[in-house]
Design a protein around this motif. Structure first.
Motif, PDB file in Angstrom:
ATOM      1  N   PRO A 143       0.797  -1.230   0.000  1.00  0.00           N
ATOM      2  CA  PRO A 143       0.000   0.000   0.000  1.00  0.00           C
ATOM      3  C   PRO A 143       0.828   1.277   0.000  1.00  0.00           C
ATOM      4  CG  PRO A 143      -0.898  -1.592   1.567  1.00  0.00           C
ATOM      5  CD  PRO A 143       0.411  -2.149   1.091  1.00  0.00           C
ATOM      6  N   ARG A 144       1.980   1.269   0.667  1.00  0.00           N
ATOM      7  CA  ARG A 144       2.775   2.496   0.758  1.00  0.00           C
ATOM      8  C   ARG A 144       3.362   2.917  -0.577  1.00  0.00           C
ATOM      9  NH1 ARG A 144       6.341   2.044   6.375  1.00  0.00           N
ATOM     10  NH2 ARG A 144       4.561   1.953   7.820  1.00  0.00           N
ATOM     11  N   ARG A 148      -3.379   3.517  -6.121  1.00  0.00           N
ATOM     12  CA  ARG A 148      -4.676   2.947  -6.499  1.00  0.00           C
ATOM     13  C   ARG A 148      -4.447   1.664  -7.302  1.00  0.00           C
ATOM     14  NH1 ARG A 148      -7.623   6.792  -7.449  1.00  0.00           N
ATOM     15  NH2 ARG A 148      -9.074   6.149  -9.059  1.00  0.00           N
ATOM     16  N   TRP A 181     -12.243   1.654  -4.714  1.00  0.00           N
ATOM     17  CA  TRP A 181     -11.206   2.187  -3.828  1.00  0.00           C
ATOM     18  C   TRP A 181     -11.518   3.628  -3.444  1.00  0.00           C
ATOM     19  CZ3 TRP A 181      -7.282   0.820  -0.832  1.00  0.00           C
ATOM     20  CH2 TRP A 181      -6.256   1.723  -0.538  1.00  0.00           C
ATOM     21  N   THR A 188     -10.011   5.300   5.239  1.00  0.00           N
ATOM     22  CA  THR A 188      -8.599   5.660   5.235  1.00  0.00           C
ATOM     23  C   THR A 188      -8.066   5.917   6.640  1.00  0.00           C
ATOM     24  OG1 THR A 188      -8.836   6.639   3.041  1.00  0.00           O
ATOM     25  CG2 THR A 188      -6.888   7.252   4.298  1.00  0.00           C
ATOM     26  N   PRO A 192      -4.650   1.716   5.183  1.00  0.00           N
ATOM     27  CA  PRO A 192      -4.902   1.256   3.822  1.00  0.00           C
ATOM     28  C   PRO A 192      -5.456  -0.155   3.747  1.00  0.00           C
ATOM     29  CG  PRO A 192      -2.546   1.284   4.291  1.00  0.00           C
ATOM     30  CD  PRO A 192      -3.219   1.978   5.428  1.00  0.00           C
ATOM     31  N   ARG A 193      -5.163  -0.994   4.733  1.00  0.00           N
ATOM     32  CA  ARG A 193      -5.677  -2.367   4.678  1.00  0.00           C
ATOM     33  C   ARG A 193      -7.169  -2.405   4.986  1.00  0.00           C
ATOM     34  NH1 ARG A 193      -0.741  -2.121   6.703  1.00  0.00           N
ATOM     35  NH2 ARG A 193       0.920  -3.118   5.503  1.00  0.00           N
ATOM     36  N   TRP A 196      -8.812  -1.255   1.931  1.00  0.00           N
ATOM     37  CA  TRP A 196      -8.852  -2.290   0.906  1.00  0.00           C
ATOM     38  C   TRP A 196      -9.893  -3.357   1.221  1.00  0.00           C
ATOM     39  CZ3 TRP A 196      -8.395  -2.811  -3.844  1.00  0.00           C
ATOM     40  CH2 TRP A 196      -8.347  -4.066  -4.442  1.00  0.00           C
ATOM     41  N   ASP A 219       0.126  -6.880   2.360  1.00  0.00           N
ATOM     42  CA  ASP A 219      -0.151  -6.324   1.039  1.00  0.00           C
ATOM     43  C   ASP A 219      -1.647  -6.290   0.773  1.00  0.00           C
ATOM     44  OD1 ASP A 219       2.566  -6.059   0.446  1.00  0.00           O
ATOM     45  OD2 ASP A 219       2.684  -8.111  -0.298  1.00  0.00           O
ATOM     46  N   ASN A 220      -2.040  -5.459  -0.183  1.00  0.00           N
ATOM     47  CA  ASN A 220      -3.400  -5.512  -0.714  1.00  0.00           C
ATOM     48  C   ASN A 220      -3.426  -6.559  -1.812  1.00  0.00           C
ATOM     49  OD1 ASN A 220      -4.142  -3.462   0.996  1.00  0.00           O
ATOM     50  ND2 ASN A 220      -4.052  -1.852  -0.558  1.00  0.00           N
TER      51      ASN A 220
END
Length: 234
Positions: A143-144, A148, A181, A188, A192-193, A196, A219-220
């Motif tokens: 995510p970092r 998108r 998204w 938010t 971010p997870r 997602w 991770d997403n």
């Protein structure tokens, strides 16, 4: 891969599964790391790295051996093959034959993970195949380093990268993932997870049969059936 039910199923179906990392590149680091991670699932795993460049063959290390080989898999019959960034230099028209050649060498019930990633694995995309052809498609990103979902378009596998145009299913999926998204922006504040996770729920609400990860991931991850993104004919 260690969190994929399909892959872990293939690895635990026999006492000493054979895994091949096809085209491990100039350094074998990822191959060795993959062996370490997959042995957490299958301790008896045998790992072989294959390269078509003789100058890249190195001595065995950390329970991994390295040999010369290409799509014929050096005559081996592995239960899982990972081939990342291998087909990027081929034409799209050559992909199906490469898939068939590799999958034709798999052990019964074996799987091929064919895809593309950036240099340090922050953005990845892959297709999971068995002897009958493609089964699923996955996007995975840190995510970092990604704003998108559509940012992964440049890392799509060869079978899809030239299909990211209006009217093609992969393009439709990326556009919809971006929209979901954006609509999940209210999450938010929770990270971010969390955002997602809401995005996946919104995609499902839109009729996309996305897989919901069973394990927490840094991770997403977006996984759909191959039919969701398969290129249109013609």
């Amino acid at each position: 891969m260690a969190n994929s039910p399909a892959i872990t199923g293939a690895l635990t179906s026999v006492p000493a599964p054979l895994v091949v990392d096809l085209g491990y590149g100039a350094r074998p680091d990822t191959c060795v790391e993959m062996a370490h991670r997959l042995r957490s699932v299958a301790p008896g795993l045998q790992m072989v790295g294959l390269e078509i460049d003789p100058d890249r063959i190195v001595d065995p290390r950390d329970g991994v051996r390295f040999d010369l080989g290409g799509f014929e898999l050096a005559g081996l019959r592995p239960h899982v093959v990972r081939a990342f960034n291998v087909l990027r230099q081929y034409d799209e028209s050559e992909v199906a034959d490469a898939w068939a050649q590799i999958c034709g060498r798999l052990a019964p019930g074996g799987l091929l993970v064919e895809g593309t990633c950036d240099e340090i694995g922050r953005r990845c995309a892959w297709i999971l195949l068995d002897a009958d052809g493609p089964r699923t498609f996955t996007l995975s990103w840190a995510p970092r380093h990604t704003a998108r979902p559509s940012d992964l378009a440049e890392r799509l596998p060869k079978a899809l990268i030239h299909r990211n145009v209006p009217g093609e299913p992969i393009h439709d999926l990326l556009v919809l993932a971006d929209r979901c998204w954006d609509n999940a922006a209210g999450q938010t504040v929770f990270g971010p997870r969390a955002r997602w996770a809401q995005t996946l729920r919104l995609l499902r609400a839109e009729g996309v049969d996305v897989e919901i990860p069973r394990h927490r991931s840094v991770d997403n991850v977006l996984t759909v059936g191959w039919s969701t993104v398969a290129p249109r004919q013609g």
